[in-house]
Design an enzyme around this catalytic site. Structure first.
Site, PDB file in Angstrom:
ATOM      1  N   GLY A  46       0.944  -1.166  -0.052  1.00  0.00           N
ATOM      2  CA  GLY A  46      -0.056   0.123  -0.077  1.00  0.00           C
ATOM      3  C   GLY A  46       0.822   1.303   0.069  1.00  0.00           C
ATOM      4  CD  GLN A  51       3.059   5.758   2.496  1.00  0.00           C
ATOM      5  OE1 GLN A  51       2.310   5.367   2.131  1.00  0.00           O
ATOM      6  NE2 GLN A  51       4.457   5.453   3.067  1.00  0.00           N
ATOM      7  CB  CYS A  95       5.082   2.347   7.607  1.00  0.00           C
ATOM      8  SG  CYS A  95       4.500   4.004   6.402  1.00  0.00           S
ATOM      9  CG  LEU A  96       6.280   1.230   1.481  1.00  0.00           C
ATOM     10  CD1 LEU A  96       5.866   1.533   0.025  1.00  0.00           C
ATOM     11  CD2 LEU A  96       7.550  -0.116   1.417  1.00  0.00           C
ATOM     12  CG  HIS A 137      -0.902   1.477   7.305  1.00  0.00           C
ATOM     13  ND1 HIS A 137       0.091   1.025   8.042  1.00  0.00           N
ATOM     14  CD2 HIS A 137      -0.285   2.319   6.477  1.00  0.00           C
ATOM     15  CE1 HIS A 137       1.128   1.698   7.888  1.00  0.00           C
ATOM     16  NE2 HIS A 137       1.155   2.422   6.897  1.00  0.00           N
ATOM     17  CD  GLU A 138      -1.104   2.733   2.627  1.00  0.00           C
ATOM     18  OE1 GLU A 138      -0.714   3.678   2.638  1.00  0.00           O
ATOM     19  OE2 GLU A 138      -0.416   1.744   2.941  1.00  0.00           O
ATOM     20  CG  HIS A 141      -0.260   7.102   5.174  1.00  0.00           C
ATOM     21  ND1 HIS A 141       0.989   7.647   5.868  1.00  0.00           N
ATOM     22  CD2 HIS A 141       0.197   5.943   5.208  1.00  0.00           C
ATOM     23  CE1 HIS A 141       2.034   6.533   6.218  1.00  0.00           C
ATOM     24  NE2 HIS A 141       1.354   5.635   5.551  1.00  0.00           N
TER      25      HIS A 141
HETATM   26 ZN    ZN Z   1       2.415   3.837   5.603  1.00  0.00          ZN
END
Ligand code: ZN
Length: 173
Positions: A46, A51, A95-96, A137-138, A141
């Site tokens: 995701g 991000q 998380c990226l 989660h996304e 963000h």
């Molecule tokens: Zn994340």
């Protein structure tokens, strides 16, 4: 398609409440392509627009993990949680934007999401399992919230210090 740079926490752009997408135009379609490429390349399941430094309400995901299965790239514009289950589920999240850090986060096990698709139409679907965790989660963000915000202050500060150190190291190379 272009792979975009992924912002690493802490970054003020990751703490912003993102603006709604007003029209599905060429810029939005190009961003969706870039975000999918960036996510698959990372690799991740995701990725939210903030991000990659775009503070718009848009996310991509594909939680098909088995390489033998057909990928399911999804693009969700202006997503909203319209229903959440009472039943909860805990997942070891990562998380990226917070590389190599994982922690258990508890969220509703099932959610119903409404969103605008790249086709300009409104979609709605119920997600469970990893898909439910990922989409929540996304969406967090898009509201400037990270999974570490669910942890205790001590753990969160420890992870943030590690990320500050990582960013200093990255800046040197
Ligand atoms: Zn994340």
């Amino acid at each position: 398609m272009t792979r975009r740079a992924i912002l690493i926490h802490p970054d003020p752009r990751l703490k912003k409440v993102c603006d709604p997408v007003t029209a599905v135009d060429d810029a939005v379609r190009a961003l969706a392509d870039d975000m999918l490429e960036t996510m698959y390349d990372a690799p991740g399941i995701g990725l939210a627009a903030p991000q990659v430094g775009v503070t718009k309400r848009m996310l991509v995901m594909d939680c098909v993990k088995d390489a033998a299965e057909t990928p399911r790239p999804m693009v969700l514009i202006n997503p909203e949680i319209t229903w959440s289950s009472e039943g909860l589920n805990s997942y070891e999240e990562g998380c990226l934007s917070i590389p190599d850090q994982y922690a258990s986060v508890t969220r509703p096990a099932e959610v119903e999401i409404a969103w605008l698709g790249l086709d300009g139409k409104r979609h709605s679907e119920r997600f469970e399992g990893l898909w439910a965790t990922c989409v929540q989660h996304e969406i967090d963000h898009l509201n400037g919230k990270l999974f570490i915000d669910y942890l205790g202050a001590l753990k969160r500060q420890m992870i943030t210090r590690k990320m500050e150190k990582l960013k200093r190291e990255m800046a040197r190379t």
